[in-house]
Design a protein around this motif. Structure first.
Motif, short mmCIF file in Angstrom:
data_model
loop_
_atom_site.label_atom_id
_atom_site.label_comp_id
_atom_site.label_asym_id
_atom_site.label_seq_id
_atom_site.Cartn_x
_atom_site.Cartn_y
_atom_site.Cartn_z
N GLN A 140 0.83 -1.21 0.00
CA GLN A 140 0.00 0.00 0.00
C GLN A 140 0.86 1.26 0.00
O GLN A 140 0.58 2.21 -0.73
CB GLN A 140 -0.91 0.02 1.24
N ASP A 141 1.90 1.26 0.84
CA ASP A 141 2.79 2.41 0.92
C ASP A 141 3.46 2.68 -0.42
O ASP A 141 3.56 3.83 -0.86
CB ASP A 141 3.87 2.21 1.99
N MET A 142 3.93 1.62 -1.07
CA MET A 142 4.70 1.80 -2.30
C MET A 142 3.83 2.08 -3.52
O MET A 142 4.21 2.85 -4.39
CB MET A 142 5.58 0.57 -2.57
N ARG A 143 2.68 1.45 -3.59
CA ARG A 143 1.85 1.58 -4.79
C ARG A 143 0.81 2.71 -4.72
O ARG A 143 0.48 3.29 -5.75
CB ARG A 143 1.12 0.27 -5.08
N LYS A 144 0.31 3.02 -3.54
CA LYS A 144 -0.75 4.02 -3.45
C LYS A 144 -0.32 5.32 -2.79
O LYS A 144 -0.75 6.39 -3.20
CB LYS A 144 -1.94 3.43 -2.70
N ARG A 145 0.51 5.23 -1.77
CA ARG A 145 0.88 6.44 -1.03
C ARG A 145 2.10 7.14 -1.61
O ARG A 145 2.14 8.36 -1.68
CB ARG A 145 1.12 6.10 0.43
N LEU A 146 3.11 6.38 -2.01
CA LEU A 146 4.36 6.97 -2.49
C LEU A 146 4.17 7.86 -3.72
O LEU A 146 4.81 8.92 -3.78
CB LEU A 146 5.39 5.87 -2.76
N PRO A 147 3.32 7.51 -4.70
CA PRO A 147 3.16 8.41 -5.85
C PRO A 147 2.67 9.81 -5.45
O PRO A 147 3.03 10.80 -6.10
CB PRO A 147 2.11 7.72 -6.72
N LYS A 148 1.90 9.89 -4.39
CA LYS A 148 1.41 11.19 -3.92
C LYS A 148 2.49 11.97 -3.18
O LYS A 148 2.43 13.19 -3.09
CB LYS A 148 0.20 11.00 -3.01
N ILE A 149 3.47 11.24 -2.63
CA ILE A 149 4.51 11.88 -1.83
C ILE A 149 5.71 12.28 -2.70
O ILE A 149 6.18 13.42 -2.64
CB ILE A 149 4.98 10.91 -0.71
N ASP A 150 6.21 11.33 -3.49
CA ASP A 150 7.42 11.57 -4.29
C ASP A 150 7.35 10.69 -5.54
O ASP A 150 7.70 9.51 -5.49
CB ASP A 150 8.66 11.25 -3.46
N ASN A 151 6.92 11.26 -6.65
CA ASN A 151 6.70 10.49 -7.86
C ASN A 151 8.00 9.94 -8.44
O ASN A 151 8.03 8.83 -8.97
CB ASN A 151 5.97 11.33 -8.91
N LYS A 152 9.09 10.69 -8.35
CA LYS A 152 10.38 10.22 -8.87
C LYS A 152 10.84 8.96 -8.13
O LYS A 152 11.27 7.99 -8.74
CB LYS A 152 11.42 11.32 -8.72
N LEU A 153 10.70 8.98 -6.82
CA LEU A 153 11.05 7.82 -6.00
C LEU A 153 10.13 6.65 -6.34
O LEU A 153 10.57 5.50 -6.43
CB LEU A 153 10.93 8.20 -4.52
N TYR A 154 8.85 6.94 -6.54
CA TYR A 154 7.87 5.91 -6.89
C TYR A 154 8.26 5.19 -8.18
O TYR A 154 8.17 3.96 -8.26
CB TYR A 154 6.48 6.51 -7.03
N LEU A 155 8.69 5.92 -9.18
CA LEU A 155 9.04 5.31 -10.46
C LEU A 155 10.22 4.34 -10.31
O LEU A 155 10.22 3.26 -10.91
CB LEU A 155 9.36 6.39 -11.50
N GLN A 156 11.19 4.70 -9.49
CA GLN A 156 12.32 3.81 -9.26
C GLN A 156 11.88 2.54 -8.53
O GLN A 156 12.26 1.43 -8.90
CB GLN A 156 13.39 4.52 -8.44
N VAL A 157 11.09 2.71 -7.49
CA VAL A 157 10.60 1.57 -6.71
C VAL A 157 9.69 0.69 -7.55
O VAL A 157 9.76 -0.54 -7.50
CB VAL A 157 9.87 2.05 -5.43
#
Length: 84
Positions: A39-56
């Motif tokens: 949940q943290d990586m797929r739903k919350r992280l894009p709202k927080i830091d999209n660049k980090l989300y793309l790497q993860v």
């Protein structure tokens, strides 16, 4: 979103990028459930830091694609050990 959740998301994301670990390994390391990591990586992280989300996201997608291979190898090893 609460600050501690944002911090946890960033910390988990950086750990996944550094170690290229699976959600299960990450959950064990941080003492939370696999569902929370996902949940943290797929739903919350894009709202927080999209660049980090793309790497993860790239790492998690690769792990998902390799999951059946790891499972097959584990089963093969299990039966090879039992043969002896």
């Amino acid at each position: 979103m609460k600050v501690y959740i944002e911090e946890r998301c960033k910390e988990i994301a950086k750990y996944i990028i550094k170690t290229r670990c699976t959600c299960k390994d990450c959950a064990r390391k941080f003492g939370i459930s696999e569902t929370t990591v996902h949940q943290d990586m797929r739903k919350r992280l894009p709202k927080i830091d999209n660049k980090l989300y793309l790497q993860v996201s790239n790492i998690l997608d690769l792990n998902k694609a390799e999951a059946f291979l790891r499972g097959g190898l584990a089963t093969k090893e299990k039966y090879e050990i039992n043969k002896i």
